[in-house]
Scaffold this active site. Structure first.
Site, PDB file in Angstrom:
ATOM      1  N   GLU A  63      -1.517   5.089   2.007  1.00 43.12           N
ATOM      2  CA  GLU A  63      -0.824   5.665   0.850  1.00 43.12           C
ATOM      3  C   GLU A  63      -1.652   6.745   0.158  1.00 43.12           C
ATOM      4  OE1 GLU A  63       2.061   5.063   0.804  1.00 43.12           O
ATOM      5  OE2 GLU A  63       2.583   2.957   1.050  1.00 43.12           O
ATOM      6  N   HIS A  82      -1.970   0.689  -7.010  1.00 40.01           N
ATOM      7  CA  HIS A  82      -0.704   0.334  -6.358  1.00 40.01           C
ATOM      8  C   HIS A  82      -0.782  -1.100  -5.864  1.00 40.01           C
ATOM      9  CE1 HIS A  82       2.676   0.147  -3.711  1.00 40.01           C
ATOM     10  NE2 HIS A  82       1.953   0.172  -2.611  1.00 40.01           N
ATOM     11  N   HIS A  84       1.818  -4.850  -4.737  1.00 41.42           N
ATOM     12  CA  HIS A  84       3.118  -5.413  -4.382  1.00 41.42           C
ATOM     13  C   HIS A  84       3.361  -6.684  -5.186  1.00 41.42           C
ATOM     14  CE1 HIS A  84       2.776  -3.390  -0.122  1.00 41.42           C
ATOM     15  NE2 HIS A  84       2.846  -2.520  -1.113  1.00 41.42           N
ATOM     16  N   TYR A 103      10.376  -4.756 -26.346  1.00 45.53           N
ATOM     17  CA  TYR A 103       9.664  -3.586 -26.886  1.00 45.53           C
ATOM     18  C   TYR A 103       8.450  -3.194 -26.057  1.00 45.53           C
ATOM     19  CZ  TYR A 103       5.837  -6.305 -28.992  1.00 45.53           C
ATOM     20  OH  TYR A 103       4.729  -7.094 -29.189  1.00 45.53           O
ATOM     21  N   HIS A 145       9.581  -1.592  -2.377  1.00 42.09           N
ATOM     22  CA  HIS A 145       8.177  -1.430  -2.000  1.00 42.09           C
ATOM     23  C   HIS A 145       7.232  -2.164  -2.964  1.00 42.09           C
ATOM     24  CE1 HIS A 145       4.985   1.551  -0.280  1.00 42.09           C
ATOM     25  NE2 HIS A 145       4.394   0.471  -0.751  1.00 42.09           N
ATOM     26  N   TYR A 200      -5.455   4.631 -30.590  1.00 38.92           N
ATOM     27  CA  TYR A 200      -6.451   5.531 -31.179  1.00 38.92           C
ATOM     28  C   TYR A 200      -7.332   4.808 -32.189  1.00 38.92           C
ATOM     29  CZ  TYR A 200      -3.497   9.259 -29.282  1.00 38.92           C
ATOM     30  OH  TYR A 200      -2.767  10.084 -28.441  1.00 38.92           O
TER      31      TYR A 200
END
Length: 219
Positions: A63, A82, A84, A103, A145, A200
């Protein structure tokens, strides 16, 4: 990176050699190698890649294209994760976008966590679809995927991936009772604004609000 990969598996968001991880470097990026179990992976197994697709060392993850393209196009982030994870992939198998049923959907930067259209793994088409789904977002599902989560640090990318999986599980469970109500966009804008202020280091309440938590004055 190796420790983060192992935490992906120990946290339950990944299994076996599935999933991959990349981190930006001054000249390109480091990426996990192809088909190497995380529990035997060592730092020297990580693959150095340039944005032109050339690499040094082991064969990179299949990938690598979407890792390269995301890092090249998203200068606001430095890590691509990434995996699964089961519930996110369950939704991805139905090409379901996660709406603002809760939310916390706002953690990915918008009112939804989109699902990218399906494309064969490892292809440029998959990379193109992922980039589109990630516009204005730091996470997305990949049709049939898995999921992608982005971050400035390894810790933030892993945290987001776990949160996306948690939201996915809640959404799957909520769907058993019917389609849940969705928070309106104006409320999600307030939520996302609060999340940004807190990231922040500021209080969640906007300036000008009197009833805010504040340190007690010294006597």
């Amino acid at each position: 990176m190796v420790e983060t990969c192992r935490r992906m598996n120990s946290s339950g968001i990944n299994q076996g050699t599935a999933g991959n991880l990349s981190v930006r470097t001054p000249t390109g990026f480091l990426i996990t190698p192809s088909s190497l179990p995380y529990d035997t992976m060592m730092p020297e197994d990580l693959v150095e890649m340039d944005f032109d697709g050339t690499y040094v060392g082991r064969r990179p993850s299949s990938e690598w294209r979407f890792h390269r393209d995301i890092l090249k196009n998203r200068t606001d982030i430095d890590v691509v994760l990434h995996c699964h994870s089961v519930y996110a992939t369950t939704l991805a198998c139905h090409h379901k976008t996660i709406p603002s049923f809760h939310y916390m959907t706002g953690i990915a930067g918008g009112t939804t966590i989109r699902c990218a259209e399906y494309a064969t793994f490892g292809t440029q088409a998959l990379s193109d679809n992922a980039l589109k789904a990630l516009e204005g977002r730091t996470a997305c599902l990949l049709g049939q995927h898995g999921q992608i989560s982005l971050g400035k640090t390894l810790e933030s990318a892993l945290w987001l991936a776990i949160e996306v999986e948690t939201l996915s599980r809640m959404y799957v469970q909520a769907l058993t009772l019917g389609e849940p109500p969705v928070l309106p966009d104006d409320e999600m804008e307030r939520v996302i604004g609060q999340m940004k202020r807190m990231s922040y280091g500021l209080a969640p309440d906007p300036d000008g609000t009197n009833d805010v938590a504040r340190p007690r004055p010294a006597l």
